[in-house]
Design an enzyme around this catalytic site. Sequence first.
Site, short mmCIF file in Angstrom:
data_model
loop_
_atom_site.label_atom_id
_atom_site.label_comp_id
_atom_site.label_asym_id
_atom_site.label_seq_id
_atom_site.Cartn_x
_atom_site.Cartn_y
_atom_site.Cartn_z
N CYS A 83 0.84 -1.21 0.00
CA CYS A 83 0.00 0.00 0.00
C CYS A 83 0.87 1.26 0.00
O CYS A 83 1.45 1.59 -1.01
CB CYS A 83 -0.99 -0.05 1.15
N GLU A 105 -1.32 -9.38 3.36
CA GLU A 105 -1.11 -10.01 4.67
C GLU A 105 -2.40 -10.51 5.31
O GLU A 105 -2.37 -11.45 6.09
CB GLU A 105 -0.39 -9.04 5.63
N HIS A 151 -3.46 -5.24 0.56
CA HIS A 151 -2.78 -5.78 1.74
C HIS A 151 -2.85 -7.31 1.71
O HIS A 151 -3.77 -7.91 2.29
CB HIS A 151 -3.47 -5.28 3.02
N1 GLN Z 1 -1.99 6.59 3.07
C1 GLN Z 1 -2.15 5.85 1.86
C2 GLN Z 1 -3.55 5.97 1.28
O1 GLN Z 1 -4.45 6.36 1.97
C3 GLN Z 1 -1.76 4.39 2.04
C4 GLN Z 1 -2.73 3.65 2.92
C5 GLN Z 1 -2.17 2.33 3.37
O2 GLN Z 1 -0.98 2.09 3.32
N2 GLN Z 1 -3.01 1.47 3.87
O3 GLN Z 1 -3.75 5.66 0.14
#
Ligand code: GLN
Length: 627
Positions: free
Chosen positions: A414, A545, A543
Amino acid sequence: MKYVLVTGGVVSGLGKGVTASSIGVVLKACGLRVTSIKIDPYLNTDAGTMSPFEHGEVFVLDDGGEVDLDLGNYERFLDIKLTCDNNITTGKIYQSVINKERRGDYLGKTVQVVPHITDAIQEWIERVAVIPVDGKEGPADVCVIELGGTIGATIFSRHNNNGILDAGDIESMPFIEALGQFSYRVGPGNFCLVHVSLVPVLSVVGEQKTKPTQHSVRGLRGLGLTPNILACRSTKVLNENVKEKLSQFCHVPASNIITLNDVTNIWHIPLLLRDQKAHDAILKVLNLQGVAREPDLDEWTNRAKLCDSLHDPVRIAMVGKYTGLSDSYLSVWKALLHASVACRKKLVVDWVPSTDLEDTTAKEAPDAYKAAWNLLKGADGILVPGGFGDRGVQGKILAAKYAREKNVPYLGICLGMQIAVIEFARSVMNLQDANSTEFDPDTRTPCVVFMPEGSKTHMGATMRLGSRRTYFEVTDCKAAKLYGNVSYVDERHRHRYESQVNPDMVAKFESAGLAFVGKDETGKRMEIIELPAHPYFVGVQFHPEFKSRPGKPSALFLGLIASSCGQLDALLQNPSQPNKHIPAKISSNGVFSPKVYPNGHQNGHAYKPVKSLVNGNYYANGNGVHV
Ligand code: GLN
């Protein structure tokens, strides 16, 4: 439907979640279908706005639910997929009651905690318990309910040391009352209460003390709940006379008193329960003896033993913001562990606070700066997990740059992917002011932009949450191969911003060496990036994970670990069978020997001393919670 309620007494951080999940595992191993509900008595509607630093990670479900990390334990241990309604909070219950009141459903009655809130809790449990979570049709046989918080510690004395009633006690009250009523409502034979307690050992005399458990059980009874089984956390196995004493004073048969002594890794907990016949005790209370079979836990036994036998380390530098609390990245850590075990390596995670890698730290705290870079340079692989806000971003960019330039395996999740795109644009394409609009709304070269699925002007509920599909654009890439050459994958998301590549620039990015190998169905959202010329440099907007399981490691984590220990080529030959790239014979050395690394830190725990799952004790993560 049968219910197992798991409560905790004496102190928090006893590992109630792991215990409850393990109970589920043993019941599942007896051939029963199991679901679970976690009750968090706090007022927040969900965990979405809660700080990972204070509360551990926010776990994300398929349906976009942002929930307590214990639901992650349940999903991993039971290999199920829960819904946001499987996490009950005071906020959710009150909201539902208030909505009903506004609709006029209470027909002019005074709306009160008892019976309206307590009824709403019971109805919620009954409604959610029957939702299938294991991919099969129809309701599960047993629902394990974990009640967050502690009962009978401060309740017994009514006051904590400051003379103030503990906030947690007040919040838990409606749930305790509701569960007392519920046990009566579903009737004997359908409800089993497992109370997790603590039996401390006084180091001077080495005596196992029963008084805290006695008090806690008395508190529980005073609140209308009768424990059927006591699960006692202790460093060592409980002595028989201690069990007798507990039995006598707590009115629980000695055969229903289980010791949860310290073990080398949490996969032993279901085995510990099975060995003490906890399943027999539970099945007896639930009248399920004729239905269930003897538990088959061969897979768990093998995995728990395998994990203990690993000693050849793979060192992963985790570069993030919340490195002080390992729970902040719990699922990432677990996913790394699943992959390491599949590669027959002992996982060592070095937590690197990203700010310490930055130039300002070099001036202000040179020792921290040196230590952080030492860890990064000593790592076999680098992982930059998700995150929000601009603190430490520069350090993460430096980590991505280091991994790219030095051919160190890198997985960016992300924010970790967005960072990698910014770094690539700045360093390789010479776009010095490339940035995310999250960090600089006025940047002249925005390569990561605010891209909500809904409104662009409204800030609330703009997060892209839950399962979304990613289509592979390229088949000849590591990510596609690791996922088993499928044409798409469904993974969980939680973000607002998105790497956006100006269509005119795609060709430039690609000719500079960055491939966008996975996109959403519109082709506008970049989901997976890769540097084909690098041994393993992968960034994902989602994600992965959250869907990793002990026996089924997440593909991209497996890629990171395999590449970090020189196994990636072998793995890519046979990606669908993760363990097959490793020679079948594993080390028989069951003894863990601490290894001293060049930086002088045992096991790489140079930063915050967080015991790894592999060499630490059950629960002992330095914070006392959720290992
Ligand atoms: N801050 C970033 C966004 O809102 C990444 C979010 C994250 O890593 N879950 O897109």
